[in-house]
Design an enzyme around this catalytic site. Structure first.
Site, short mmCIF file in Angstrom:
data_model
loop_
_atom_site.label_atom_id
_atom_site.label_comp_id
_atom_site.label_asym_id
_atom_site.label_seq_id
_atom_site.Cartn_x
_atom_site.Cartn_y
_atom_site.Cartn_z
N GLY A 209 0.84 -1.21 0.00
CA GLY A 209 0.00 0.00 0.00
C GLY A 209 0.86 1.25 0.00
N ASN A 210 0.27 2.39 0.33
CA ASN A 210 1.05 3.62 0.46
C ASN A 210 0.40 4.51 1.52
OD1 ASN A 210 -0.86 5.53 -0.89
ND2 ASN A 210 -0.53 4.13 -2.61
#
Ligand code: PMT
Length: 397
Positions: free
Chosen positions: A209-210
């Site tokens: 993810g980020n």
């Protein structure tokens, strides 16, 4: 924004910052608003009802009954308001709001109010950082109320940190923004916006993810809806919420899901603003069971995701297409490259090299490019950045 004839209730609770409300009341009245003040009893030790009554040109309410035993109708007062502001809001009143504890006149007015509610907390830094306050602020935001975060600076205790009441100008502007008139450039237009990160599953437990919180995209959606647009908001995993009836929110997880959802709505959109931080790569194989830590090294093979924005650029017919660029180096060159490569009408650059810009912050610093122009903006709250972006788009439509 016009405050002319707008009806504002200001709830004041007992904190040293209460004195700042005198200036705010004067400014609201000067701007043509009608102001009624409700204060808790302890607030009288910090600020005088007589001063506030003189400045607001109205009586100040502190209790259910006046000295002559006439009843103050909290319901009528609450329903009269176009907006209710509670400032400064102490930790105690925050806790009451979060838990629905209605033990004074101010809380009775608040709980009867159907108008938008804006809350500006103020307290000492350690109180502000306490997990109970953090939790209460999250709960209160989930009610759809707007929080004006406390500011950093010198506090009454002599300590320095976050806890100061936001400056009266900030509070004034936030209240004023509630009354932004619909904008002919956006009224009735269909706007498609993406927000947040995407999560690419590795196995049922882990993902790639980020750090995107989704705030930039949600603030764009709220601003567009306020201007009269019909908004479709497609968000990756995010704790951001909205109960605006002009925003249809679709929650997705992966880049592929975002791609599929975007193309259900793109054809009908007039404007598309892609602020999501979409994963460029996804694991080639997503394990169906949790990967065990049997090996010293683990290699995950990644394959490229489809570029949603680029595909939108290829399929563009009538839409005004806006992309974002999040860069860490050669910012302008990269942003301008994406503008051309993805066939965009406009791109919004934010750089992680600018303090307070990009992911997770409540602020952002942007530069906008079109094929022929460039405009830089200073560091602002994401709500203000959303306004700048929509103002810019409005000029181009
Ligand atoms: O959510 P917040 O915490 O408020 O943070 C906001 C933000 C930093 C996420 C936002 O301001 C921002 O910069 N969003 C774009 C982030 C990004 O992925 O930038 P990029 O330069 O990698 O991508 C360029 C553009 O292509 C973006 O519009 C992106 O949505 C789009 N893209 C990227 C990859 C992909 N596979 N499909 C896409 O559509």
């Amino acid at each position: 924004m016009s405050l002319e004839n707008k009806k504002i209730i200001i709830g004041i609770t007992g904190g040293i910052a209460a004195y700042k409300i005198n200036y705010l009341v004067r400014d609201f009245v000067k701007a043509g608003a009608e102001v009624r003040i409700v204060m808790t009893k302890p607030t009288e030790d910090f600020v005088s009802p007589l001063t506030l009554s003189t400045l607001s040109r109205n009586k100040v309410y502190t209790d259910f009954y006046d000295e002559n035993k006439t009843w103050n109708n909290h319901v009528e007062l609450a329903l009269w308001a176009d907006v209710m502001l509670i400032a400064p809001c102490t930790a105690n009143t925050l806790a009451k709001i979060a838990n629905g504890i209605c033990d004074n006149f101010l809380m009775a007015v608040y709980m009867s109010a159907k108008c938008p509610v804006i809350i500006a907390p103020a307290m000492d830094l350690d109180m502000y950082a306490h997990p109970a306050v953090t939790r209460n602020l999250i709960i209160i935001e989930s009610f759809g109320h707007k929080i004006i975060p406390a500011e950093y600076g010198e506090l009454a205790s002599g300590l320095i940190g976050q806890g100061r009441l936001a400056e009266p100008e900030t509070i004034f502007r936030t209240v004023g923004n509630e009354f932004t008139d619909t904008d002919p450039a956006f009224a009735g237009k269909k706007i498609l916006i993406t927000a947040g990160p995407t999560f690419e599953n590795i196995d049922p437990v882990r993902f790639i993810g980020n750090h995107s919180s989704g705030k930039m995209g949600f603030d764009l959606a709220k601003e567009a809806a306020k201007r009269g647009a019909e908004v479709t908001l497609i968000s990756g995993p995010s704790s951001q919420k909205t109960d605006d009836k002009n925003i249809n929110v679709y929650r997705v997880t992966s880049a592929q899901e975002m791609f599929d959802e975007v193309f259900k709505h793109y054809e009908n959109a007039d404007i598309a603003i892609m602020s999501a931080a979409v994963a460029d790569y996804t694991p080639k194989v997503k394990a169906t069971e949790k990967i065990k830590k049997n090996e010293q090294e683990l290699t995950i093979e990644l394959i490229k995701n489809k570029d949603i924005l680029r595909t939108m650029g290829e399929k563009k017919t009538h839409q005004f297409l806006v992309g974002f660029a999040l860069e860490t180096q050669n910012e302008e060159e990269n942003a301008k490259g994406k503008l051309v490569k993805k066939n965009l009408d406009m791109i919004v650059l934010n750089s992680l090299r600018d303090e307070g810009a990009g992911f997770a912050n409540a602020t952002n610093k942007i530069k906008i490019f079109t094929p022929t122009e460039a405009q830089s903006f200073t560091l602002k709250s994401k709500e203000e950045v959303a306004r700048d972006i929509l103002n810019f788009i409005a000029q181009k439509l």
